[in-house]
Motif scaffolding. Structure first.
Motif, PDB file in Angstrom:
ATOM      1  N   ASP A 253      46.179  25.497  46.411  1.00 43.68           N
ATOM      2  CA  ASP A 253      46.546  24.108  46.135  1.00 43.68           C
ATOM      3  C   ASP A 253      47.249  23.914  44.798  1.00 43.68           C
ATOM      4  O   ASP A 253      47.916  22.905  44.585  1.00 43.68           O
ATOM      5  N   ALA A 254      47.109  24.869  43.890  1.00 36.14           N
ATOM      6  CA  ALA A 254      47.591  24.702  42.522  1.00 36.14           C
ATOM      7  C   ALA A 254      49.093  24.492  42.427  1.00 36.14           C
ATOM      8  O   ALA A 254      49.548  23.718  41.586  1.00 36.14           O
TER       9      ALA A 254
ATOM     10  N   THR B 228      49.822  20.951  42.366  1.00 35.90           N
ATOM     11  CA  THR B 228      49.387  20.166  41.212  1.00 35.90           C
ATOM     12  C   THR B 228      50.078  20.591  39.921  1.00 35.90           C
ATOM     13  O   THR B 228      50.170  19.798  38.992  1.00 35.90           O
TER      14      THR B 228
ATOM     15  N   GLU C  81      41.662  26.911  45.578  1.00 34.68           N
ATOM     16  CA  GLU C  81      42.209  26.287  44.367  1.00 34.68           C
ATOM     17  C   GLU C  81      43.585  26.864  44.031  1.00 34.68           C
ATOM     18  O   GLU C  81      44.499  26.121  43.659  1.00 34.68           O
TER      19      GLU C  81
ATOM     20  N   THR D 199      42.176  32.078  46.491  1.00 27.29           N
ATOM     21  CA  THR D 199      41.201  30.983  46.600  1.00 27.29           C
ATOM     22  C   THR D 199      41.900  29.709  47.081  1.00 27.29           C
ATOM     23  O   THR D 199      43.129  29.582  46.996  1.00 27.29           O
TER      24      THR D 199
END
Length: 105
Positions: A64-65, A68, A61, A59
């Motif tokens: 990108d995780a 982060t 997300e 995904t």
């Protein structure tokens, strides 16, 4: 499926490309495989030190995780001395994927 693309240049005065790839395979790849949503990676390299990593994620997300959660920054910090300059990074949606069977040993 989504892809994170990292463009980098190895400082071949400090470490040769083959050794840098071995370090990635033996030290970073096992940790990368533990990241949620990880689906695979391509590592492209030249003997002159140019490289591209394309990591695949289930995904957007998940793609990108690593930015982060601190995973990406921690890996860069750990190996900062092997790069000529900070790597560039982007995220893409995979529109078409047809990959050959791996011939890596």
């Amino acid at each position: 499926m989504f892809a994170r693309v990292t463009l980098l240049e190895i400082d071949t005065l400090r470490i040769d490309t083959d050794t840098a790839v071995h370090v990635f395979e033996s030290e970073v790849l096992p940790e990368l495989r533990q990241q949620p949503g990880y689906a695979g990676v391509l590592v492209l390299a030249t003997a002159e030190g140019a490289g591209t990593l394309v990591s695949f994620w289930d995904t957007a997300e998940a793609a990108d995780a690593s930015g982060t959660t601190g995973f990406y920054a921690e890996v860069l910090e750990r190996y900062v001395t092997i790069f000529k300059s900070p790597p560039g990074r982007g995220r893409y949606e995979v529109a078409v994927a047809e990959l050959p069977a791996s011939t890596a040993t």
